[in-house]
Design a protein around this motif. Structure first.
Motif, mmCIF file in Angstrom:
data_model
loop_
_atom_site.group_PDB
_atom_site.id
_atom_site.type_symbol
_atom_site.label_atom_id
_atom_site.label_comp_id
_atom_site.label_asym_id
_atom_site.label_seq_id
_atom_site.Cartn_x
_atom_site.Cartn_y
_atom_site.Cartn_z
ATOM 1 N N ALA A 1 88.861 -40.641 4.583
ATOM 2 C CA ALA A 1 88.074 -41.565 3.752
ATOM 3 C C ALA A 1 87.285 -42.532 4.625
ATOM 4 O O ALA A 1 86.129 -42.859 4.321
ATOM 5 N N SER B 1 81.768 -46.094 -0.857
ATOM 6 C CA SER B 1 83.219 -45.974 -0.776
ATOM 7 C C SER B 1 83.594 -44.520 -0.996
ATOM 8 O O SER B 1 82.831 -43.747 -1.591
ATOM 9 N N ARG C 1 87.277 -41.814 -1.471
ATOM 10 C CA ARG C 1 88.707 -41.570 -1.581
ATOM 11 C C ARG C 1 88.939 -40.075 -1.413
ATOM 12 O O ARG C 1 88.199 -39.250 -1.960
ATOM 13 N N HIS D 1 91.921 -36.947 -1.535
ATOM 14 C CA HIS D 1 93.253 -36.520 -1.982
ATOM 15 C C HIS D 1 93.471 -35.094 -1.489
ATOM 16 O O HIS D 1 92.654 -34.207 -1.758
#
Length: 517
Positions: A131, A142, A144, A146
């Motif tokens: 990230a 931004s 993220r 997973h």
């Protein structure tokens, strides 16, 4: 100074209060403008930070004694100190965006840490580092990450790792090329993870499809590449921005499998040949031969016997009929039809008149475009090139000026505009009407021409009721038709309406009398 005092003494209490209030307001506005002009311009330090990271940055700025402003989710600092503050905060590890990374492994101790705890911490650290790397791109606000990595199982073969990335950009949506770069980054960092197993989701536009998986995405990517190639080719001849290219690619979307087997009866192929030959030969005894004739002294050798001889040949040839077998598999993604439309600006003469380009030049450009896009007339491709006059783009200079204005602080511009408007309103509509009589008082008295005593009587400062005012010129007043007929009443009314001029005349007379004494 004496004229200002005399003007001040002639004002009533209400006007004095208005003049004082307006003067104070103007001085305050001027001081505010001077303060804003002297204050340093603010520049953006960070924007779009998470609340914990933004709080750490604000705390660090407060410890350093740096003036800052928080505007929504952005932090502004003085422009001369912005670059230095970014380097200083980066040395302290601020801002900590994208979650924690490999520093999570430093918090694990050797005692009391199980393998499951270490695997979970390692997966979190991997997600945080990915990230951070994605968020370091200039177009990403931004990110993220997973990761879904299955546990190792010895009796299970089909173990696929998957990943999902959520990205928020500063403006617009992420392009397919940028999403593909993110997929390759994540797939290369995780062992056993394929590029097709990484899903990229834009916060504004949703899931970004992978190029090549959908026919629409493949057509769009191929069309954009051809369009850029044609634009570069035309720009080298007609100039940058003087050619518009629109390209449409029709892609084959169905899958087709063809199996074919053909026999040609006219075509024979010899596969084997077999030849067999037989020869027979026989000899018979001559007639009248006895035992005595077969003795050496006999006459058996003197006669001739019968002889027979025969030959036989047999040939066998095997032929095979010609056969052709073909299997064709057509996958979706091929180009079915290509359409290209090119609009080219003409030429400008010395007098400013517009002229279209020659047909020979357009034909040469058409050949170049056909070679660049892989033109095929058999599949129905169409190329259209026209030379037409381009309309001038309105607001070109304003668009160039907008880039300079965008770098200014909008809030500072609004504050300056409001304060300037207040000063303008106070000066034009409040202070100017109040100071207009003072300007008349401050002006030097006009030299009046000498008046002859025989023609017009001279004013002495005293009003005589019996005096003959008929010969004095009448000054028109604002009363109009309602003015009194009595000259004395008209004079009194004139003095009441023009008090400033009357006071100035009386003051001049008094000074003349004092000088004559």
């Amino acid at each position: 100074m004496q004229q200002v005092l005399s003007f001040w003494s002639m004002l009533d209490m209400r006007r004095r209060m208005v003049v004082v209030a307006v003067t104070v307001a103007m001085f305050a506005a001027i001081l505010a403008l001077a303060r804003m002009a002297a204050s340093p311009s603010m520049a953006l330090l960070y924007a779009g930070l998470e609340p914990p990271a933004a709080g750490d940055v604000v705390g660090a700025l407060g410890q350093r004694g740096v003036a800052y402003e928080v505007r929504g989710d952005s932090i502004w600092v003085p422009e001369p100190q912005r670059d230095q503050l970014r380097m200083a905060l980066a040395a302290d590890g601020l801002p900590a965006g994208g979650g924690a990374g490999y520093e999570l492994l430093d918090q694990l101790s050797g005692f009391g840490t199980t393998s499951q705890m270490f695997d979970a911490a390692y997966l979190r650290a991997k997600e945080g580092e990915l990230a951070r790397t994605i968020a370091a791109s200039p177009f990403v606000r931004s990110a993220r990450v997973h990761l879904a990595v299955p546990a190792a199982q010895p009796f299970r073969r089909d173990q696929r790792s998957t990943a999902s990335v959520t990205v928020s950009t500063f403006s617009g949506m992420m392009t397919p090329a940028q999403a593909q770069a993110v997929r390759h980054l994540v797939a290369s960092a995780v062992a056993g993870l394929g590029v097709e197993d990484v899903s990229v989701i834009d916060a504004a536009g949703g899931l970004i499809p992978m190029p090549g998986l959908s026919p629409g995405g493949a057509a769009e990517g191929r069309g954009d590449e051809m369009k850029r190639a044609v634009e570069r080719l035309l720009a080298a001849r007609v100039g940058q921005g003087r050619a518009m290219v629109e390209l449409t690619v029709e892609i084959v979307t169905e899958r087709e499998s063809i199996s074919e087997r053909r026999f040609d009866p006219q075509g024979r192929v010899m596969i084997s040949s077999e030849t067999e030959e037989k020869t027979n030969s026989a000899t018979g005894s001559p007639p009248g031969v006895t035992v005595a004739s077969n003795l050496p002294e006999g006459d058996a050798a003197q006669g001739e016997g019968s002889r027979s001889q025969g030959a036989e040949t047999r040939e066998r040839i095997n032929y095979e009929v010609s056969e052709t077998a073909r299997e064709v598999l057509r996958a979706p993604g091929g180009v079915r039809r290509l359409t290209v439309a090119v609009l080219i600006d003409g030429l400008r003469a010395a007098d400013g008149s517009w002229q279209p380009r020659a047909e020979a030049e357009l034909a040469d450009l058409r050949d170049l475009v056909a070679s660049a896009v892989g033109f095929d007339a058999a599949r129905g491709d169409v190329i259209t090139i026209k030379s037409m006059e381009f309309e001038p783009v309105p607001g070109g200079e304003n668009a160039a000026t907008a880039g300079v204005l965008d770098r200014l602080d909008p809030m500072a511009l609004i504050q300056l505009g409001v304060i300037a408007s207040v000063i303008l309103v106070l000066g034009l509509f409040v202070l100017r009407p109040l100071l207009r009589p003072a300007r008349d008082v401050a002006a030097p008295p006009m030299a009046l021409p000498p008046v002859r005593a025989s023609s017009v009587p001279v004013l002495t400062g005293e009003i005589d009721d019996d005096a003959d005012m008929g010969a004095m010129p009448v000054v028109a007043t604002s009363a109009g038709e309602g003015q009194p007929r009595d000259p004395v009443e008209r004079l009194r009314q004139l003095i009441a309406e023009r008090q400033v001029e009357s006071v100035e005349i009386l003051r001049t007379w008094m000074e003349d009398r004092e000088e004559s004494r």
